[in-house]
Design a protein around this motif. Structure first.
Motif, PDB file in Angstrom:
ATOM      1  N   ARG A  34       0.845  -1.190   0.000  1.00 61.66           N
ATOM      2  CA  ARG A  34       0.000   0.000   0.000  1.00 61.66           C
ATOM      3  C   ARG A  34       0.879   1.237   0.000  1.00 61.66           C
ATOM      4  NH1 ARG A  34      -4.972  -2.009   0.673  1.00 61.66           N
ATOM      5  NH2 ARG A  34      -6.028  -0.028   0.890  1.00 61.66           N
ATOM      6  N   ILE A  35       0.404   2.275  -0.662  1.00 61.36           N
ATOM      7  CA  ILE A  35       1.057   3.587  -0.690  1.00 61.36           C
ATOM      8  C   ILE A  35       0.027   4.604  -0.212  1.00 61.36           C
ATOM      9  CG2 ILE A  35       2.176   5.341  -2.104  1.00 61.36           C
ATOM     10  CD1 ILE A  35       2.995   3.132  -4.051  1.00 61.36           C
ATOM     11  N   ASP A  36       0.355   5.301   0.876  1.00 64.10           N
ATOM     12  CA  ASP A  36      -0.595   6.276   1.454  1.00 64.10           C
ATOM     13  C   ASP A  36      -1.966   5.642   1.674  1.00 64.10           C
ATOM     14  OD1 ASP A  36       1.350   8.261   1.453  1.00 64.10           O
ATOM     15  OD2 ASP A  36       0.835   8.921  -0.569  1.00 64.10           O
ATOM     16  N   ARG A  37      -1.958   4.425   2.201  1.00 67.24           N
ATOM     17  CA  ARG A  37      -3.171   3.695   2.592  1.00 67.24           C
ATOM     18  C   ARG A  37      -4.037   3.241   1.422  1.00 67.24           C
ATOM     19  NH1 ARG A  37      -5.257   6.853   8.093  1.00 67.24           N
ATOM     20  NH2 ARG A  37      -3.265   6.707   9.218  1.00 67.24           N
ATOM     21  N   GLN A  38      -3.545   3.373   0.212  1.00 59.95           N
ATOM     22  CA  GLN A  38      -4.289   2.857  -0.933  1.00 59.95           C
ATOM     23  C   GLN A  38      -3.473   1.752  -1.591  1.00 59.95           C
ATOM     24  OE1 GLN A  38      -4.606   5.358  -4.453  1.00 59.95           O
ATOM     25  NE2 GLN A  38      -2.875   6.606  -3.767  1.00 59.95           N
ATOM     26  N   PRO A  39      -4.128   0.840  -2.305  1.00 54.24           N
ATOM     27  CA  PRO A  39      -3.367  -0.209  -2.978  1.00 54.24           C
ATOM     28  C   PRO A  39      -2.295   0.393  -3.874  1.00 54.24           C
ATOM     29  CG  PRO A  39      -5.709  -0.695  -3.064  1.00 54.24           C
ATOM     30  CD  PRO A  39      -5.583   0.702  -2.517  1.00 54.24           C
ATOM     31  N   ALA A  40      -1.114  -0.198  -3.841  1.00 56.87           N
ATOM     32  CA  ALA A  40      -0.018   0.316  -4.667  1.00 56.87           C
ATOM     33  C   ALA A  40      -0.406   0.330  -6.142  1.00 56.87           C
ATOM     34  CB  ALA A  40       1.232  -0.517  -4.445  1.00 56.87           C
ATOM     35  N   LYS A  41      -1.204  -0.651  -6.564  1.00 59.71           N
ATOM     36  CA  LYS A  41      -1.648  -0.692  -7.960  1.00 59.71           C
ATOM     37  C   LYS A  41      -2.255   0.639  -8.382  1.00 59.71           C
ATOM     38  CE  LYS A  41      -3.866  -4.289  -9.691  1.00 59.71           C
ATOM     39  NZ  LYS A  41      -3.188  -4.597 -10.982  1.00 59.71           N
ATOM     40  N   TYR A  44       0.466   3.343  -8.782  1.00 56.69           N
ATOM     41  CA  TYR A  44       1.305   3.173  -9.969  1.00 56.69           C
ATOM     42  C   TYR A  44       0.534   3.486 -11.253  1.00 56.69           C
ATOM     43  CZ  TYR A  44       5.124   1.140  -7.272  1.00 56.69           C
ATOM     44  OH  TYR A  44       6.168   0.958  -6.392  1.00 56.69           O
ATOM     45  N   LEU A  45      -0.714   3.065 -11.316  1.00 59.95           N
ATOM     46  CA  LEU A  45      -1.508   3.385 -12.499  1.00 59.95           C
ATOM     47  C   LEU A  45      -1.709   4.894 -12.623  1.00 59.95           C
ATOM     48  CD1 LEU A  45      -4.168   0.517 -12.397  1.00 59.95           C
ATOM     49  CD2 LEU A  45      -2.237   0.756 -13.990  1.00 59.95           C
ATOM     50  N   ALA A  46      -1.850   5.578 -11.484  1.00 58.55           N
ATOM     51  CA  ALA A  46      -1.980   7.032 -11.507  1.00 58.55           C
ATOM     52  C   ALA A  46      -0.707   7.701 -12.006  1.00 58.55           C
ATOM     53  CB  ALA A  46      -2.337   7.550 -10.114  1.00 58.55           C
ATOM     54  N   LYS A  47       0.438   7.037 -11.806  1.00 61.79           N
ATOM     55  CA  LYS A  47       1.716   7.572 -12.296  1.00 61.79           C
ATOM     56  C   LYS A  47       1.906   7.317 -13.788  1.00 61.79           C
ATOM     57  CE  LYS A  47       4.233   7.011  -7.900  1.00 61.79           C
ATOM     58  NZ  LYS A  47       4.759   8.376  -7.749  1.00 61.79           N
ATOM     59  N   GLY A  48       1.016   6.513 -14.365  1.00 60.35           N
ATOM     60  CA  GLY A  48       1.061   6.311 -15.810  1.00 60.35           C
ATOM     61  C   GLY A  48       1.674   5.013 -16.283  1.00 60.35           C
ATOM     62  N   VAL A  49       1.915   4.049 -15.345  1.00 54.48           N
ATOM     63  CA  VAL A  49       2.456   2.777 -15.832  1.00 54.48           C
ATOM     64  C   VAL A  49       1.466   2.146 -16.797  1.00 54.48           C
ATOM     65  CG1 VAL A  49       3.829   2.422 -13.739  1.00 54.48           C
ATOM     66  CG2 VAL A  49       1.561   1.377 -13.921  1.00 54.48           C
ATOM     67  N   ASP A  50       2.008   1.438 -17.771  1.00 56.23           N
ATOM     68  CA  ASP A  50       1.170   0.849 -18.806  1.00 56.23           C
ATOM     69  C   ASP A  50       0.391  -0.348 -18.281  1.00 56.23           C
ATOM     70  OD1 ASP A  50       0.400   0.658 -21.654  1.00 56.23           O
ATOM     71  OD2 ASP A  50       1.450  -1.264 -21.548  1.00 56.23           O
ATOM     72  N   ALA A  51       1.013  -1.086 -17.348  1.00 54.13           N
ATOM     73  CA  ALA A  51       0.364  -2.254 -16.750  1.00 54.13           C
ATOM     74  C   ALA A  51       0.981  -2.505 -15.388  1.00 54.13           C
ATOM     75  CB  ALA A  51       0.520  -3.482 -17.639  1.00 54.13           C
ATOM     76  N   HIS A  52       0.170  -3.013 -14.467  1.00 57.93           N
ATOM     77  CA  HIS A  52       0.657  -3.334 -13.120  1.00 57.93           C
ATOM     78  C   HIS A  52       0.041  -4.660 -12.694  1.00 57.93           C
ATOM     79  CE1 HIS A  52       0.629  -3.489  -8.721  1.00 57.93           C
ATOM     80  NE2 HIS A  52       1.691  -2.707  -8.763  1.00 57.93           N
ATOM     81  N   VAL A  53       0.912  -5.575 -12.248  1.00 52.97           N
ATOM     82  CA  VAL A  53       0.465  -6.860 -11.728  1.00 52.97           C
ATOM     83  C   VAL A  53       1.078  -7.042 -10.353  1.00 52.97           C
ATOM     84  CG1 VAL A  53       0.649  -9.368 -11.977  1.00 52.97           C
ATOM     85  CG2 VAL A  53       0.163  -7.952 -13.983  1.00 52.97           C
ATOM     86  N   ALA A  54       0.251  -7.385  -9.365  1.00 57.81           N
ATOM     87  CA  ALA A  54       0.747  -7.722  -8.031  1.00 57.81           C
ATOM     88  C   ALA A  54       0.571  -9.221  -7.820  1.00 57.81           C
ATOM     89  CB  ALA A  54      -0.017  -6.945  -6.958  1.00 57.81           C
ATOM     90  N   ILE A  55       1.556  -9.831  -7.160  1.00 58.83           N
ATOM     91  CA  ILE A  55       1.497 -11.262  -6.848  1.00 58.83           C
ATOM     92  C   ILE A  55       1.579 -11.416  -5.343  1.00 58.83           C
ATOM     93  CG2 ILE A  55       2.678 -13.472  -7.050  1.00 58.83           C
ATOM     94  CD1 ILE A  55       3.636 -12.616  -9.800  1.00 58.83           C
TER      95      ILE A  55
END
Length: 217
Positions: A34-41, A44-55
């Protein structure tokens, strides 16, 4: 562990060292942080990553419930520009496959960012702890380029909560053999399997969450 400001700073510096920025990157996160109490996904998507996968075995927030003790599915091989390991591998029993999976999922010349507990710190937190010798020995064995390396020892990460932070750039396609990995120095194994796998599954918080989910289906 959560991704706090010092970890984000190390991450940004790692990207900058390689002239990378978030937009357009394909990102794999080992663990569901988590980043600032929200899911890291979401961050990261807000930062503009094209795709994000968490395992993560816990399967929360859309994470894939895969066991890093086992090889990841072949379809994930060479798929990600960045693989991040922020306080996850120390909870995986099979260290060989934990680090092999990160390597295999990373594209050639991609980055593997690791931030893990330093040996002698974080008592009772996990099974495995890491040293500078591990960073150097794994780099040599795998032919990685060491992009950035630091002991995080400030603020909330002062002793006894130091972290070992190290970023590799992948320069070889294949990972080392189990026998070669066994010869890597600097990995401290406490043998404590109570803090590996989905070790939070039996907590009161998770039992209440499961009960609430059943009531609201």
């Amino acid at each position: 562990m959560g991704i706090s400001a010092p970890l984000m700073q190390f991450e940004r510096e790692s990207l900058e060292q390689c002239d990378l920025d978030y937009p357009g990157l394909r990102w794999c996160e080992l663990g569901n942080q988590r980043i600032d109490r929200q899911p890291a996904k979401d961050a990261y998507l807000a930062k503009g990553v094209d795709a994000h996968v968490a395992i993560d075995l816990n399967g929360k927030d859309g994470a894939l419930p895969l066991n890093l003790d086992d090889p990841v599915p072949f379809l994930f091989r060479d798929q990600f520009d960045v693989v991040s390991n922020y306080g996850t591998t120390e909870h995986v029993n099979d260290q060989y496959h934990a680090f092999k999976n990160a390597h295999d999922m990373c594209k050639m010349n991609g980055l593997i960012i690791n931030i893990v507990p330093r040996e002698g710190h974080w008592p009772g937190h996990c099974r495995y702890f890491y040293t500078q010798a591990f960073v150097d020995s794994l780099q040599d064995a795998c032919g990685y380029e060491l992009v950035l390396n630091r002991i995080l020892d400030q603020g909330r990460y002062q002793a006894p909560k130091n972290l070992v932070a190290f970023t590799y750039r992948k320069r070889r396609e294949d990972f080392i053999s189990p026998e070669e990995f066994a010869s890597v120095d600097g990995l401290a194994d406490t043998g404590d399997t109570s803090r590996t796998g989905d070790y939070n599954r039996g907590t009161l918080k998770n039992r209440l969450r499961a009960a609430w989910a059943a009531l609201t289906e």
